[in-house]
Every structure is written in structure tokens, then in C-alpha cells.
Write a protein that holds these residues in place. Structure first.
Motif, PDB file in Angstrom:
ATOM      1  N   GLN A 120       0.537  -0.425  -5.412  1.00  0.00           N
ATOM      2  CA  GLN A 120       0.524  -1.605  -6.274  1.00  0.00           C
ATOM      3  C   GLN A 120       0.837  -2.870  -5.486  1.00  0.00           C
ATOM      4  N   ILE A 121       1.786  -2.768  -4.562  1.00  0.00           N
ATOM      5  CA  ILE A 121       2.136  -3.923  -3.732  1.00  0.00           C
ATOM      6  C   ILE A 121       0.947  -4.336  -2.866  1.00  0.00           C
ATOM      7  N   VAL A 122       0.298  -3.352  -2.242  1.00  0.00           N
ATOM      8  CA  VAL A 122      -0.849  -3.645  -1.386  1.00  0.00           C
ATOM      9  C   VAL A 122      -2.003  -4.214  -2.200  1.00  0.00           C
ATOM     10  N   SER A 123      -2.218  -3.694  -3.404  1.00  0.00           N
ATOM     11  CA  SER A 123      -3.307  -4.182  -4.252  1.00  0.00           C
ATOM     12  C   SER A 123      -3.107  -5.646  -4.621  1.00  0.00           C
ATOM     13  N   LYS A 124      -1.879  -6.019  -4.941  1.00  0.00           N
ATOM     14  CA  LYS A 124      -1.599  -7.414  -5.281  1.00  0.00           C
ATOM     15  C   LYS A 124      -1.839  -8.320  -4.079  1.00  0.00           C
ATOM     16  N   TYR A 125      -1.479  -7.825  -2.907  1.00  0.00           N
ATOM     17  CA  TYR A 125      -1.685  -8.609  -1.684  1.00  0.00           C
ATOM     18  C   TYR A 125      -3.171  -8.733  -1.364  1.00  0.00           C
TER      19      TYR A 125
END
Length: 230
Positions: A120-125
């Protein structure tokens, strides 16, 4: 073969001397086949590959990767005692670029909840990132932020400014900046805030150039393929 003569930390090759570095997550994906961190005879029900970007002089090759432990969510001094920090073991180096001092390290986890949180963190980035199409020469004088773990300590954010930019080749640039760093900051994410009117617009927006911290001195520098974050 290990680090060549004259390369960073060559004198420590084959010695059990720990050193620290920083980095950031590139991707998280569910693995298939045998888990690379387990014995081949063991059957893991599931595992996830967590790929981390750092500097090549921090993690040189797969031999070093297999001796590497990567801490996630090491945000402050309470991260270890409260259980927030998670540590994964490195398994191999996927890619490296000597000229750009850029390395991609693969780690493995069996914790599904952790993998999904990191995804989820990578997707937002990644939703806000695309490869830069034009030289970032106008970034000179702009604020420069570095997120790192100096001396292996909890996360720190330091602020300076871009002093100069040198073009290395078609896709690589060297950023020279005054942002403070210490040992252990190598491989950290470098963010450069820049005013950019953009094509066909009459107002200024803010953009972030991202890179990897490579070397320190009176002025610091990074060199890698630069990306644009808006």
C-alpha cells in the motif's frame, strides 16, 4: 569475487565488520516457487519479495546481501520496544550500477500483513511517480531533503539545497547538495523540491526530484536515474 581493489570498503572485504546504510522500497510482490530464504526441502505456504533501492557501495553483491538485515518502520527510539519495527533478511542483489552507485536488494518476508502494508505504501508512492523526461537543471538552489538512518539510528530528515547538477549520460545525473548526512545515510532517498510551471500552464506547481544519496564531504552528492514525484 567481492569488492575490487580501490572500491569503497575494499579493505574490509571478507571481514565481519558491520556497516550501516539507508534505502527505500522499490516494489513488493508475492513470490512463487521455493522461498529463497528457506532450505530447498522446506515448503513455505507463502512468501513475498520486498525489493529495496540503496547504494552499490552499501550492498555490493549477493554475498553481502545474504549477510544484510533490513529494518522497516524504524521511525523513532520506541519503534523497537513497541514492536513496530520489522526486520527482513536480504537474499540477493538483483541489479547494480557502478557509475550511478545504485543497487537493488531483494529481501523476503512470510508476514502477509506486513507485505500488504508495504504494498500500500509503494502504491501510494508510485501513483505519483514517473520517469523524468527533461534535465532538472532548474533545481539548482531548490530545497533538498534526505530521509536516512545516520549511524544506524532512527529515521532522520535533513534539509539543505541543491548546489549544482552534473549530467553523467542520457539518463543519469549527479546532484550536489548541502544537505547534512552522516555515515549510514548512503543509499537514502533524496528529494528535491522544485517550482515547475509545466507546459501550457501559467502557474507554478511543486515537484519532487528523487535520487539516491551516494557520497559525502563538504558537499554531498547523489547520482542515479532521477524520477519526478508530484
Amino acid at each position: 569475487m567481492g569488492r575490487p581493489k580501490g572500491y569503497a570498503f575494499f579493505q574490509s572485504r571478507d571481514l565481519c565488520i558491520p556497516h550501516y546504510g539507508s534505502g527505500y522500497i522499490d516494489s513488493v510482490k508475492e513470490g512463487s516457487g521455493s522461498c529463497p530464504c528457506c532450505h530447498q526441502t522446506l515448503q513455505c505456504p507463502s512468501w513475498w519479495a520486498v525489493d529495496v533501492i540503496t547504494a552499490c557501495h552499501v550492498i555490493f553483491d549477493t554475498r553481502e546481501a545474504q549477510c544484510t538485515h533490513v529494518d522497516f518502520f524504524y521511525d523513532d527510539i520506541t519503534s523497537t520496544s513497541c514492536g513496530r519495527m520489522k526486520t527482513l533478511k536480504g537474499v540477493r542483489v538483483l541489479t547494480r550500477n557502478f557509475g550511478a552507485d545504485h543497487c537493488k536488494l531483494r529481501c523476503v518476508t512470510h508476514e502477509e500483513n506486513l507485505a500488504h502494508e508495504l504494498q500500500q505504501i509503494v502504491s501510494k508512492y508510485n501513483f505519483k511517480v514517473w520517469t523524468m523526461k527533461a534535465p532538472p537543471m532548474r533545481a539548482v538552489g531548490m530545497p533538498c531533503f534526505i530521509v536516512s538512518h545516520p549511524h544506524g539510528q532512527p529515521k532522520k530528515v535533513t534539509i539543505g539545497k541543491v548546489e549544482a547538477i552534473e549530467k553523467l549520460n542520457n539518463s543519469n545525473y549527479k546532484l550536489i547538495y548541502s544537505t547534512n548526512t552522516c555515515s549510514g545515510s548512503s543509499g537514502a532517498l533524496v528529494l528535491v523540491l522544485q517550482e515547475d510551471a509545466g507546459p501550457g500552464t501559467s502557474w507554478l506547481t511543486w515537484a519532487l526530484w528523487t535520487s539516491v544519496h551516494s557520497a559525502g564531504g563538504e558537499l554531498n552528492e547523489s547520482s542515479s536515474e532521477i524520477q519526478l514525484l508530484t
